[in-house]
Every structure is written in structure tokens, then in C-alpha cells.
Design a protein around this motif. Structure first.
Motif, short mmCIF file in Angstrom:
data_model
loop_
_atom_site.label_atom_id
_atom_site.label_comp_id
_atom_site.label_asym_id
_atom_site.label_seq_id
_atom_site.Cartn_x
_atom_site.Cartn_y
_atom_site.Cartn_z
N MET A 1 0.81 -1.16 0.00
CA MET A 1 0.00 0.00 0.00
C MET A 1 0.87 1.26 0.00
O MET A 1 0.47 2.25 -0.61
CB MET A 1 -0.88 -0.02 1.24
N VAL A 2 1.97 1.22 0.63
CA VAL A 2 2.89 2.35 0.65
C VAL A 2 3.42 2.59 -0.76
O VAL A 2 3.53 3.73 -1.19
CB VAL A 2 4.04 2.09 1.65
N ASP A 3 3.73 1.49 -1.49
CA ASP A 3 4.24 1.65 -2.84
C ASP A 3 3.19 2.29 -3.74
O ASP A 3 3.52 3.12 -4.61
CB ASP A 3 4.65 0.30 -3.43
N ALA A 4 1.94 1.94 -3.57
CA ALA A 4 0.87 2.50 -4.40
C ALA A 4 0.73 4.00 -4.13
O ALA A 4 0.55 4.80 -5.05
CB ALA A 4 -0.45 1.79 -4.11
N GLY A 5 0.83 4.42 -2.86
CA GLY A 5 0.75 5.84 -2.50
C GLY A 5 1.91 6.62 -3.08
O GLY A 5 1.75 7.74 -3.57
N GLN A 6 3.10 6.01 -3.00
CA GLN A 6 4.28 6.69 -3.54
C GLN A 6 4.16 6.84 -5.06
O GLN A 6 4.54 7.87 -5.61
CB GLN A 6 5.54 5.91 -3.17
N GLN A 7 3.66 5.77 -5.72
CA GLN A 7 3.50 5.84 -7.17
C GLN A 7 2.46 6.91 -7.54
O GLN A 7 2.62 7.63 -8.52
CB GLN A 7 3.08 4.48 -7.73
N TRP A 8 1.38 6.98 -6.76
CA TRP A 8 0.34 7.96 -7.05
C TRP A 8 0.89 9.40 -6.89
O TRP A 8 0.67 10.26 -7.73
CB TRP A 8 -0.84 7.74 -6.10
N ILE A 9 1.66 9.65 -5.82
CA ILE A 9 2.26 10.97 -5.59
C ILE A 9 3.25 11.29 -6.69
O ILE A 9 3.30 12.41 -7.20
CB ILE A 9 2.92 11.03 -4.18
N HIS A 10 4.03 10.27 -7.11
CA HIS A 10 5.00 10.48 -8.17
C HIS A 10 4.31 10.84 -9.49
O HIS A 10 4.74 11.77 -10.19
CB HIS A 10 5.88 9.22 -8.33
N SER A 11 3.25 10.14 -9.82
CA SER A 11 2.55 10.44 -11.07
C SER A 11 1.87 11.82 -10.99
O SER A 11 1.80 12.54 -11.98
CB SER A 11 1.53 9.35 -11.39
N LEU A 12 1.38 12.20 -9.81
CA LEU A 12 0.78 13.52 -9.64
C LEU A 12 1.82 14.61 -9.85
O LEU A 12 1.57 15.60 -10.54
CB LEU A 12 0.15 13.63 -8.25
N LEU A 13 2.99 14.44 -9.26
CA LEU A 13 4.05 15.43 -9.42
C LEU A 13 4.49 15.55 -10.87
O LEU A 13 4.73 16.65 -11.37
CB LEU A 13 5.23 15.09 -8.52
N LEU A 14 4.59 14.38 -11.57
CA LEU A 14 4.99 14.42 -12.97
C LEU A 14 3.95 15.14 -13.82
O LEU A 14 4.30 15.94 -14.70
CB LEU A 14 5.21 13.00 -13.52
N SER A 15 2.67 14.88 -13.57
CA SER A 15 1.64 15.54 -14.37
C SER A 15 1.62 17.04 -14.08
O SER A 15 1.44 17.87 -14.98
CB SER A 15 0.27 14.91 -14.10
N LEU A 16 1.81 17.42 -12.80
CA LEU A 16 1.89 18.85 -12.48
C LEU A 16 3.11 19.48 -13.12
O LEU A 16 3.05 20.61 -13.63
CB LEU A 16 1.91 19.06 -10.96
N PHE A 17 4.23 18.79 -13.10
CA PHE A 17 5.44 19.31 -13.70
C PHE A 17 5.26 19.51 -15.20
O PHE A 17 5.59 20.56 -15.73
CB PHE A 17 6.61 18.36 -13.40
N TRP A 18 4.69 18.50 -15.88
CA TRP A 18 4.50 18.61 -17.33
C TRP A 18 3.42 19.65 -17.66
O TRP A 18 3.56 20.44 -18.58
CB TRP A 18 4.16 17.26 -17.97
N GLY A 19 2.36 19.65 -16.89
CA GLY A 19 1.30 20.64 -17.14
C GLY A 19 1.79 22.06 -16.86
O GLY A 19 1.53 22.99 -17.62
N GLY A 20 2.52 22.19 -15.78
CA GLY A 20 3.10 23.50 -15.46
C GLY A 20 4.13 23.92 -16.49
O GLY A 20 4.24 25.09 -16.84
#
Length: 179
Positions: A1-20
Motif C-alpha cells: 500500500m505504501v508503494d501504491a501511494g508513492q506511485q500515485w504521488i510520483h505520477s501527480l508530481l509528474l503531471s503537475l510538472f509537465w502541465g506547469g
């Protein structure tokens, strides 16, 4: 479950980075186009202002004008200040030689300023400054006038010099009676 949360945060940061990043590129291209459009206006040579004339005669004229304006302002403030009525009464009394000299010096300085004759204006303002200092000294050292004696005032108001002045009757006091 920790890995899933980390992956979700990582994908969120990448999408914000690319969108930004995409938004930043769009804003940069707009700003660059706007900057390039105004660049010729920014780089256009401006006409330079002529340097102020600092010859001694011009500097003396300006200082003389400032002194003249300062004295006129001080006299004007004296005329409208309700707490300096005693000083104004002395300076408005044309039997006082300092008051007459001040008014004459003000008129001479105003006339010389209109004529724009440098040395004459300078002498007139120096004379005005001296008259102003003397008038101020006279106004500060003079006592305010005391009201005349009531008896003398009544005699002065009568037209017939033979009629003697009557003293005013005393103010009646309240009488108390005990019953």
C-alpha cells in the motif's frame, strides 16, 4: 500500500510538472513576443533634457525669488493666524515706522520682480528682509494696547466738551431677606 501511494504521488508530481511546464512555455512565448514588440520602443533614444543653467546670476535670481516668496508667505501666515492678533495689530498700524517700512519694501520688491532687473530685485529683497526682521522685532517687543479708561472713553464719545462724564452705576447685588 505504501508503494501504491508513492506511485500515485510520483505520477501527480509528474503531471503537475509537465502541465506547469506547458503553461510556462505558453506564457514565455507570449511574453517574449510582447517583449520583442516593445523592444524598439525601449531602445529608442530619448531626447535629453537641457542641463539647468547654473550660472551665478541665475542661481542668485532663484535664491532671491525664494527669499521673497518666503517673506511673503510668512507675512501671509501672520495675517491669517488668529492667535497672533497682537503682532498683526502692530504691523497694521501705519503710525508704526517699521510697519510702513515693511509695506514699502514689499511693494518695491514686487515691482522689482516684475521688472526682472536682477541687481535691483536683489537689493529690494535684501531691503525687504531687513524691514521684515525689524517689523518682527517691533511686533514681538511691543505690548498689546490696553483698553482706555472707561471714563475717558465716554468723554471721547460725547460731542459736547462741557458735559462731564458720569461714572457708571454699580451693579446691584441681590438682597436676601429673612422671614
Amino acid at each position: 500500500m505504501v508503494d501504491a501511494g508513492q506511485q500515485w504521488i510520483h505520477s501527480l508530481l509528474l503531471s503537475l510538472f509537465w502541465g506547469g511546464g506547458v503553461i510556462a512555455v505558453i506564457l514565455f512565448t507570449y511574453a517574449a513576443a510582447h517583449f520583442l514588440a516593445t523592444l524598439p520602443e525601449i531602445l529608442r533614444p530619448r531626447p535629453s533634457r537641457p542641463a539647468p543653467d547654473s550660472s551665478p546670476s541665475v542661481v542668485r535670481w532663484k535664491v532671491t525669488q525664494q527669499d521673497h516668496d518666503r517673506i511673503k508667505d510668512e507675512y501671509g501666515r501672520l495675517c491669517i493666524d488668529p492667535f497672533r492678533g497682537a503682532e498683526l495689530a502692530i504691523l497694521d498700524d501705519f503710525t508704526v515706522p517699521e510697519a510702513v517700512a515693511l509695506i514699502q519694501a514689499l511693494a518695491e520688491a514686487n515691482d522689482a520682480a516684475v521688472a526682472t532687473n536682477g541687481p535691483t530685485y536683489e537689493k529690494a529683497v535684501l531691503h525687504l528682509a531687513k524691514a521684515w526682521r525689524q517689523a518682527q522685532a517691533r511686533a514681538t517687543q511691543a505690548e498689546p494696547r490696553r483698553p482706555l479708561n472707561r471714563g475717558l472713553e465716554i468723554r471721547a464719545l460725547t460731542t459736547d466738551p462741557v458735559v462731564p462724564a458720569r461714572p457708571l452705576p454699580p451693579i446691584p447685588r441681590e438682597r436676601r431677606t429673612c422671614r
